[in-house]
Design a protein around this motif. Structure first.
Motif, PDB file in Angstrom:
ATOM      1  N   ARG A   1      38.156  21.043   0.228  1.00 23.57           N
ATOM      2  CA  ARG A   1      37.589  19.852  -0.407  1.00 23.57           C
ATOM      3  C   ARG A   1      38.649  19.015  -1.111  1.00 23.57           C
ATOM      4  O   ARG A   1      38.689  17.786  -0.996  1.00 23.57           O
ATOM      5  CB  ARG A   1      36.502  20.265  -1.396  1.00 23.57           C
ATOM      6  CG  ARG A   1      35.731  19.088  -1.993  1.00 23.57           C
ATOM      7  CD  ARG A   1      36.132  18.785  -3.435  1.00 23.57           C
ATOM      8  NE  ARG A   1      35.646  19.791  -4.361  1.00 23.57           N
ATOM      9  CZ  ARG A   1      35.779  19.696  -5.680  1.00 23.57           C
ATOM     10  NH1 ARG A   1      36.393  18.646  -6.207  1.00 23.57           N
ATOM     11  NH2 ARG A   1      35.366  20.654  -6.476  1.00 23.57           N
TER      12      ARG A   1
ATOM     13  N   VAL B   1      31.033  20.285   9.030  1.00 18.64           N
ATOM     14  CA  VAL B   1      29.849  19.588   8.505  1.00 18.64           C
ATOM     15  C   VAL B   1      28.598  20.435   8.723  1.00 18.64           C
ATOM     16  O   VAL B   1      27.786  20.629   7.798  1.00 18.64           O
ATOM     17  CB  VAL B   1      29.692  18.207   9.166  1.00 18.64           C
ATOM     18  CG1 VAL B   1      28.365  17.564   8.775  1.00 18.64           C
ATOM     19  CG2 VAL B   1      30.852  17.287   8.785  1.00 18.64           C
TER      20      VAL B   1
ATOM     21  N   LEU C   1      28.491  23.545   6.494  1.00 19.37           N
ATOM     22  CA  LEU C   1      28.156  23.221   5.105  1.00 19.37           C
ATOM     23  C   LEU C   1      26.650  23.040   4.937  1.00 19.37           C
ATOM     24  O   LEU C   1      26.056  23.519   3.959  1.00 19.37           O
ATOM     25  CB  LEU C   1      28.891  21.951   4.668  1.00 19.37           C
ATOM     26  CG  LEU C   1      30.412  22.073   4.516  1.00 19.37           C
ATOM     27  CD1 LEU C   1      31.033  20.710   4.249  1.00 19.37           C
ATOM     28  CD2 LEU C   1      30.770  23.046   3.395  1.00 19.37           C
ATOM     29  N   VAL C   2      26.022  22.344   5.872  1.00 18.04           N
ATOM     30  CA  VAL C   2      24.576  22.156   5.812  1.00 18.04           C
ATOM     31  C   VAL C   2      23.871  23.505   5.937  1.00 18.04           C
ATOM     32  O   VAL C   2      22.939  23.808   5.168  1.00 18.04           O
ATOM     33  CB  VAL C   2      24.103  21.184   6.906  1.00 18.04           C
ATOM     34  CG1 VAL C   2      22.578  21.106   6.931  1.00 18.04           C
ATOM     35  CG2 VAL C   2      24.696  19.796   6.687  1.00 18.04           C
TER      36      VAL C   2
ATOM     37  N   THR D   1      31.530  19.006  -1.212  1.00 21.56           N
ATOM     38  CA  THR D   1      32.356  18.709  -0.035  1.00 21.56           C
ATOM     39  C   THR D   1      31.654  17.726   0.894  1.00 21.56           C
ATOM     40  O   THR D   1      32.289  16.834   1.474  1.00 21.56           O
ATOM     41  CB  THR D   1      32.712  20.002   0.717  1.00 21.56           C
ATOM     42  OG1 THR D   1      33.345  20.920  -0.187  1.00 21.56           O
ATOM     43  CG2 THR D   1      33.669  19.721   1.871  1.00 21.56           C
ATOM     44  N   LEU D   2      30.341  17.851   1.047  1.00 19.35           N
ATOM     45  CA  LEU D   2      29.607  16.870   1.854  1.00 19.35           C
ATOM     46  C   LEU D   2      29.693  15.482   1.228  1.00 19.35           C
ATOM     47  O   LEU D   2      29.848  14.480   1.942  1.00 19.35           O
ATOM     48  CB  LEU D   2      28.141  17.296   2.000  1.00 19.35           C
ATOM     49  CG  LEU D   2      27.838  18.349   3.073  1.00 19.35           C
ATOM     50  CD1 LEU D   2      26.350  18.683   3.082  1.00 19.35           C
ATOM     51  CD2 LEU D   2      28.275  17.875   4.453  1.00 19.35           C
TER      52      LEU D   2
ATOM     53  N   LEU E   1      25.621  13.993  10.979  1.00 20.88           N
ATOM     54  CA  LEU E   1      24.510  14.265  10.077  1.00 20.88           C
ATOM     55  C   LEU E   1      23.178  13.726  10.573  1.00 20.88           C
ATOM     56  O   LEU E   1      22.126  14.287  10.269  1.00 20.88           O
ATOM     57  CB  LEU E   1      24.809  13.660   8.695  1.00 20.88           C
ATOM     58  CG  LEU E   1      25.873  14.385   7.868  1.00 20.88           C
ATOM     59  CD1 LEU E   1      26.315  13.528   6.690  1.00 20.88           C
ATOM     60  CD2 LEU E   1      25.349  15.728   7.375  1.00 20.88           C
TER      61      LEU E   1
ATOM     62  N   CYS F   1      23.050  18.892  13.085  1.00 18.76           N
ATOM     63  CA  CYS F   1      22.446  18.936  11.743  1.00 18.76           C
ATOM     64  C   CYS F   1      21.041  18.337  11.711  1.00 18.76           C
ATOM     65  O   CYS F   1      20.291  18.563  10.751  1.00 18.76           O
ATOM     66  CB  CYS F   1      23.320  18.189  10.745  1.00 18.76           C
ATOM     67  SG  CYS F   1      24.973  18.874  10.524  1.00 18.76           S
TER      68      CYS F   1
ATOM     69  N   LEU G   1      23.841  13.781  -3.747  1.00 21.04           N
ATOM     70  CA  LEU G   1      23.912  13.905  -2.285  1.00 21.04           C
ATOM     71  C   LEU G   1      22.597  13.456  -1.649  1.00 21.04           C
ATOM     72  O   LEU G   1      22.601  12.754  -0.617  1.00 21.04           O
ATOM     73  CB  LEU G   1      24.231  15.342  -1.885  1.00 21.04           C
ATOM     74  CG  LEU G   1      24.284  15.624  -0.374  1.00 21.04           C
ATOM     75  CD1 LEU G   1      25.304  14.729   0.324  1.00 21.04           C
ATOM     76  CD2 LEU G   1      24.578  17.098  -0.100  1.00 21.04           C
TER      77      LEU G   1
END
Length: 659
Positions: A111, A152, A155-156, A178-179, A202, A207, A287
Motif C-alpha cells: 500500500r 484487487v 482485497l475484495v 489499499t482499495l 471492480l 469482483c 470506501l
C-alpha cells in the motif's frame, strides 16, 4: 525493516528495504521475504505521523520505480502477499496471529509503495510495474496472470471473507485502505474519471459477483463501530512454540501488538488528539461512498450504486424476489442507530443523504420511526453550528431535512414531539419547544448566516406545514434579505457604468446570479408566510401581530414584478386587520390587539385571499450529480482518511480551500 521494531526514521537505513528497492531480483522463495515482513511498525492513524511516513517512503518508492523493470521485486512482494491470503481464513480460525501479522505487513508495504506509484505514473504504467518479474529460462509471458487484477480481487475477497476479530482488525483495515489508494487516481485529474483499469476490475471483472457482499460488509463495518483492539492476548497461542518464524519475532513481542492497534499503544505523545478511534469504520464508510459514487459505465450502470439503492431490511418478510441486481438484506434498526449516533462527520451525513435519496426501502423505514427526534436533532445541531462546518456539510444537512419534509406524516409528527432544554442551543433558553418549531428556527438561522457571507448561494428550505408565531428570527432575516437585495442591486448598477480607465478584461462578480438567488429566497419566505395565512390563519395570531408591526419590511416588495402576485394576499390581510384595529380605538394594549386579531382571524372571508397551488418543496438532484459528489467524496478521503496523507501539490480534483 526485518525482525526488529521499526520507526519511520529507520526506513532509509533498513538493509531489508534497501535490498527490496535495489536492482537485484529476489526470488519469491527466498528466506528474505520472511525477514522483510517480520517487523513491528506503528501504522499511523494521525495526520502528523502519516505525513512523516509519506515523506520517508517517497524517495524509496522512486528508487524502486527505477529498478523494478529489472528486478521485478514489486511484483514479487505482491505475490508474497497473495500467497498468504489463500490461507488467511484458515489462519483466522486457528488463531494463527503470526501468519496474519506477516500478511498485514506485506500488504502495508504494498500500500505504501502503491500510493507513490499512483502519484508518479498513469494506470498503464502502473500495470507495467505489476508485470515486471524475474525471467526464468523456459517460461513464457502467456502463462502470467494479470497481477494487478489479482490484487484487487484478493482485497475484495479478503474484506468479505475474513471475519472481523481482534486479530484480523488491522489487515481488514489495510485491505480497505489499499482499495482506496488504488482508486485515488481520481485525485490527480480535474475531470471526473469514467473508465480505467481498476474501475473495470471492480465494476465488470471478477469482483462484480461480490458487489452486494462488499457493500454489505462495508456497511456492517460502519454499523459495528469497532475500536482498535486492546493490547491483549499477544502471542499467547504461540507461547509454547519454537520455529523459525516465531524465533524471528519473539525478541520484539512487546512491540508486536502495535501492528494490531494501528498506533493505539505505541504512538508518540500527544498524537491521540487527532487519531480516529474507529479507523476501520471510518475507512469502510469512505470506501463505500467512493464506490457508490462511481459513474455509470458506457455499457453498464454502477453496480455499487445499484446495491446501495435496493438493499432491504432483514425484517422484510416479503417472499417476492427483487428484480434489482446486487440486492441484499441488512438490519435497518442497527443501521438507523449508527446513523444518528455518528451524525457528526461529513461522511455520515452524506451516507444518510444517499440512503434517503436513493434507497426507497430505507427512506420508508426512517419515516416510519417513532423516535425521529434521534435522527433530526443531530442534523439540526450541525446546522446550528454552521460557522464551524464547511458549506458542503451544511448543504447536505439541509437537503436531508428537505427530503424528510416532503412527507406529510413527518411534517405533522414533528410538531407533536415536544423537547425540553436543548443544551446546544445557547442563544436563548428553550425550556420547551416542538421538534418542528426547532427545525424552522434553526433553518431560518442557517439561511440568515448564509446571507451574511460575501457571496450568496441558494439554500433549500422545508415545506411550511407549521405555525410561525414562535419565530422572531424570521423578521431579522427579512430585514437582512431586503438590505442585501438593495446592496447587490446598487453594486450591479454601478458595475454597468464602471470606473473610467477600467480594464475591459476585469472579471466582475455575477451580480445577476446573486440577485436571482436573493429574490428566490425572498419569494420562498413570502410563499411560506402566504401558506400560513391561507391555510392556518387562526393558528398564527402572533404572525399576524408581527406582520402588522413590521409592515414596512414589505413595502419595497409590492412593486417588484417577482413578488407582486404573492404580495396581494399579504396586503389584503394587513389591510383587513389594520381596519379592525382602527375601529377598536387608539392606545390599545398588547393584549387588546391580540384579542382583535384572534377574532378577526375567524371573520376574514377566505374568498378574499387569492388561491395558490399547495406549497411544496421537492429536492431534485442535478442532471450530472457526479460533478458535485465525486470531488466532495474525495475531499473527505483526502481530509479524513485514517493514516493517509497526500501532498496537496498535484491534487487537481478540487482546490485546497474547498470542503
Amino acid at each position: 525493516m526485518g525482525a526488529n521494531t521499526s520507526q519511520v526514521s529507520d526506513l532509509s537505513e533498513s538493509q531489508s528495504i534497501r535490498t527490496l528497492i535495489g536492482p537485484d531480483a529476489i526470488s519469491e522463495n527466498e528466506p528474505f521475504w520472511n525477514q522483510l515482513i517480520s517487523f513491528t511498525f506503528t501504522s499511523p492513524t494521525c495526520s502528523a505521523d502519516a505525513k512523516l511516513l509519506e515523506e520517508a517512503v517517497v524517495p524509496l518508492a522512486k528508487t524502486l520505480i527505477q529498478n523494478n523493470p529489472r528486478s521485478g521485486n514489486f511484483g514479487a512482494l505482491v505475490r508474497v502477499f497473495l500467497s498468504r491470503t489463500k490461507e488467511l481464513k484458515i489462519s483466522t480460525e486457528c488463531q494463527d496471529q503470526l501468519f496474519i501479522w506477516q500478511a498485514h505487513n506485506a500488504l502495508f508495504l504494498v500500500r505504501c509503495l502503491l500510493k507513490v506509484f499512483i502519484r508518479e505514473m498513469s494506470e498503464e504504467e502502473l500495470h507495467l510495474q505489476f508485470s515486471y518479474q524475474e525471467r526464468v529460462p523456459g517460461t513464457y509471458d502467456s502463462i502470467c496472470k494479470d497481477l494487478l487484477e489479482e490484487l484487487v480481487c484478493n482485497l475484495v475477497h479478503l474484506i468479505v471473507e475474513v471475519p472481523l476479530l481482534d486479530i484480523t482488525y488491522n489487515i481488514l483495515f489495510e485491505a480497505v485502505t489499499t482499495l482506496l489508494v488504488l482508486m485515488s487516481y481520481q485525485l490527480f485529474h480535474k475531470e471526473v474519471l469514467r473508465e480505467g483499469l481498476i474501475y473495470g476490475y471492480l465494476t465488470r471483472g471478477r469482483c462484480l459477483s461480490l458487489t452486494s457482499r462488499l457493500v454489505k460488509t462495508l456497511l456492517y463495518n460502519f454499523i459495528r463501530q469497532e475500536k482498535c483492539p486492546a493490547a491483549t492476548h499477544v502471542l499467547q497461542t504461540q507461547s509454547d512454540g519454537g520455529g523459525l518464524l516465531y524465533g524471528l519475532a519473539s525478541g520484539v513481542a512487546s512491540g508486536l501488538w502495535s501492528v494490531f492497534t494501528l498506533g493505539g499503544v505505541s504512538s508518540r505523545p500527544g498524537a491521540e488528539q487527532d487519531q480516529n478511534p474507529l479507523p476501520l469504520s471510518n475507512q469502510s464508510l469512505l470506501l463505500l461512498l467512493v464506490l457508490a459514487n462511481l459513474t455509470d459505465g458506457a455499457d453498464c450502470p454502477n453496480p455499487y450504486r445499484q446495491a446501495v439503492t435496493c438493499f432491504k431490511n432483514t425484517q422484510d418478510s416479503s417472499s417476492l424476489p427483487s428484480p434489482q441486481p446486487h440486492t441484499f438484506q441488512i438490519n435497518f434498526n442497527s443501521l438507523y442507530t449508527a446513523l444518528y449516533e455518528q451524525q457528526k462527520s461529513d461522511q455520515v451525513t452524506l451516507l444518510l443523504y444517499t440512503l434517503l435519496h436513493q434507497n426507497s426501502n430505507m427512506r420508508t423505514y426512517i419515516l416510519s420511526r417513532t423516535d425521529m427526534e434521534n435522527l433530526v436533532l443531530p442534523i439540526l445541531e450541525i446546522l446550528y453550528h454552521v460557522e464551524e462546518r464547511n458549506s458542503h456539510h451544511v448543504y447536505m444537512a439541509l437537503i436531508i431535512l428537505l427530503i424528510l419534509t416532503e412527507d406529510d406524516t413527518f411534517n405533522r409528527s414533528i410538531h407533536e414531539v415536544m423537547l425540553k432544554n436543548i443544551s446546544w442551543y445557547t442563544e436563548r433558553v428553550l425550556t420547551e419547544i416542538s421538534l418542528g418549531s426547532l427545525l424552522i428556527l434553526v433553518v431560518i438561522r442557517t439561511i440568515q448566516f448564509n446571507m451574511t457571507r460575501t457571496r450568496v448561494r441558494p439554500e433549500p428550505v422545508t415545506k411550511s406545514h407549521v405555525k410561525l408565531h414562535k419565530y422572531p428570527d424570521l423578521w431579522p432575516l427579512f430585514a437582512l434579505l431586503s438590505k442585501k437585495h438593495n446592496k447587490v442591486l446598487e453594486q450591479a448598477t454601478q458595475s454597468l457604468h464602471g470606473p473610467l480607465g477600467a480594464d475591459d478584461r476585469t472579471v466582475l462578480p455575477d451580480y445577476a446570479q446573486d440577485l436571482n438567488v436573493i429574490e428566490e429566497v425572498i419569494r420562498m419566505m413570502l410563499e411560506i408566510i402566504n401558506s400560513c395565512l391561507s391555510t392556518s390563519l387562526h393558528h398564527n395570531p402572533n404572525l399576524l401581530y408581527a406582520l402588522l408591526y413590521k409592515r414596512e419590511l414589505f413595502e419595497q416588495f409590492r412593486s417588484h414584478p417577482s413578488f407582486q402576485d404573492i404580495m396581494q394576499n399579504l396586503d389584503t390581510v394587513i389591510g383587513f386587520f389594520s381596519q379592525r384595529l382602527e375601529q377598536a380605538g387608539s392606545d390599545l394594549s398588547v393584549e387588546r390587539v391580540q384579542e382583535v386579531i384572534k377574532k378577526g382571524a375567524a371573520a376574514l372571508p377566505k374568498e378574499r385571499l387569492k388561491k395558490f397551488p399547495e406549497l411544496k418543496f421537492k429536492y431534485v438532484e442535478e442532471e450530472q450529480p457526479e460533478d458535485f459528489f465525486i470531488p466532495y467524496v474525495w475531499s473527505l478521503v483526502f481530509n479524513s482518511g485514517v493514516g493517509l496523507c497526500w501532498n496537496s501539490q498535484g491534487i487537481e480534483l478540487f482546490s485546497m480551500d474547498s470542503p
